[in-house]
Design an enzyme around this catalytic site. Structure first.
Site, short mmCIF file in Angstrom:
data_model
loop_
_atom_site.label_atom_id
_atom_site.label_comp_id
_atom_site.label_asym_id
_atom_site.label_seq_id
_atom_site.Cartn_x
_atom_site.Cartn_y
_atom_site.Cartn_z
N ASP A 16 40.39 30.95 40.32
CA ASP A 16 40.06 30.07 41.14
C ASP A 16 38.68 30.61 42.08
OD1 ASP A 16 41.29 32.21 42.87
OD2 ASP A 16 41.68 31.45 44.42
N GLU A 61 43.65 33.52 44.25
CA GLU A 61 43.19 35.21 44.73
C GLU A 61 42.62 34.77 46.21
OE1 GLU A 61 40.41 38.59 45.56
OE2 GLU A 61 40.05 36.41 45.33
#
Length: 406
Positions: free
Chosen positions: A80, A173
């Site tokens: 991400d 994350e």
């Protein structure tokens, strides 16, 4: 495929996580778009045990090519990109020979060397930058590109001996949930490294201890014309609370090992208000001191306005991985020795934040963080030094080789 081409390919896939959907993993379905690409690439390379699970975690293993038993080393990066700035329609470009001067991104945005003076030291390097309308996504697609290129290199050079290598790519994350559903058994590493840092010569084996705080304020809204001794203005109390906290304990006035209390979000009106803070410190006792300061400020306002008017709650986020890694110095030393062999002077730098490695370390997989050449993360001024990205591939290969010699 050259490594910059690989990075561009990954960066152009929108994988922004969604902090408003953090109860679900992944928080955004579009993270699967890159995960599926990586799943297929790993299979095409011939890796074993390639799995993309229902929560967008990608796992794989490169089998060792030696007969002796040695530890399994792992490498990770996150899929991400940060929700702070758009990751849609990323349009990267390469500066082949950076001249050390300001970089014009578009008609409105320029990377000023006065604002980012350390970038002058990158003169002569090859840089990848944005067009100023999005972030780049080198955090952490540079880490993904580095790992994938290292796998290609090891497969193409079987003369380089190595043991089993565990690979994982994680979602979410950037919103603090990268290893929430991580399967350490499936991963299978004895220790690992997150490829999620800045300068390639830096090693990070410390993170912040982290907490979140939420202050909620219940007001009493009545017509201001008859408000005397009756109105309780929640927005006013919220501002009062924020101003009670030490002005020097904010991110814009701290560095190195100095922790902070960061006002992340504030919203409200006369009837109700809410303030969200993140609290950080490498020293757990100093983190507790900050919690006490915030609690005392809330208690004071409770006495002033009423016990039910102001409430504060705290939530643990993550802990400093050095609590574990200090007893596993060999994991950090392997990376340091490899950097020295590559001609670098290793620098141990504490992370002013957290990584997936922090969570993994407390899950039984010691996991320092290594750099891939990125910088100015989470915004349109983001860049990646291609020269250092290439060197991070050498670092992974060197670590894998060194672990096989243990």
């Amino acid at each position: 495929m050259r490594i910059e081409e690989r990075l561009i390919k990954y960066c152009m896939i929108d994988t922004q996580s969604d902090p408003n959907n953090e109860d679900v993993t992944p928080s955004s379905e579009k993270q699967f778009d890159l995960a599926r690409v990586l799943e297929q690439e790993l299979k095409d390379l011939g890796l074993e045990d390639v799995v993309l699970d229902e929560h967008c975690y990608v796992y794989a293993k490169l089998p060792g090519n030696i007969e002796k038993k040695c530890p399994t080393v792992g490498f990770l990066a996150h899929i991400d990109t940060a929700p702070d700035f758009s990751g849609t329609n990323v349009n990267p470009r390469i500066i082949e020979d950076f001249d050390g001067e300001d970089i014009v991104l578009n008609e409105e945005l320029t990377i000023s060397m006065d604002s980012f003076p350390w970038m002058r030291d990158l003169k002569g390097k090859r840089l990848m930058v944005t067009d100023g309308t999005t972030l780049l996504g080198a955090d952490d697609k540079a880490g993904i590109a580095s790992i994938m290129e290292a796998l290609v290199y090891l497969i193409d050079h079987p003369e380089i001996k190595h043991g089993d290598i565990a690979i994982a790519f994680t979602p979410d994350e950037e919103i603090g949930h990268g290893v929430r559903l991580f399967d350490t058994k499936r991963f299978g590493a004895d220790f690992a490294y997150t490829m999620d840092g800045d300068t390639v010569s830096e090693i990070s084996n410390e993170t912040f201890n982290a907490m979140a705080a939420k202050v909620t304020i219940k007001g009493l809204s009545i017509h201001p014309g008859s408000a005397k001794d009756k109105m309780i203005n929640a927005a006013h109390i919220a501002a009062e609370y924020a101003m009670m906290l030490p002005s020097h304990m904010v991110p814009e006035h701290t560095e190195g090992y100095e922790g902070f209390i960061h006002l992340h979000n504030i919203k409200g009106d006369c009837s109700s208000a809410e303030i969200e803070y993140i609290i950080r410190d490498h020293d757990k006792s100093k983190l507790k001191d900050k919690v006490e300061i915030m609690t005392k400020a809330a208690d004071y306002l409770k006495e002033l306005y009423g016990q039910d008017v102001v409430n504060i709650s705290f939530t643990d986020s993550y802990s400093n991985m050095f609590e574990v890694l200090k007893d596993k110095p060999e994991v950090t030393e392997i990376a340091m020795e490899t950097l020295r062999e590559l001609g670098f002077t290793p620098v141990i730098t504490p992370i002013r934040g957290g990584t997936d490695g922090s969570g993994l370390t407390f899950m039984g997989v010691p996991c320092p963080n290594l750099g891939t050449g990125g910088g100015n993360f989470h915004g349109p001024y983001e860049y990646c030094v291609i020269d250092e990205l290439e060197q991070s591939v050498e670092l992974i290969v060197g670590i894998a080789k060194k672990v096989s010699e243990l």
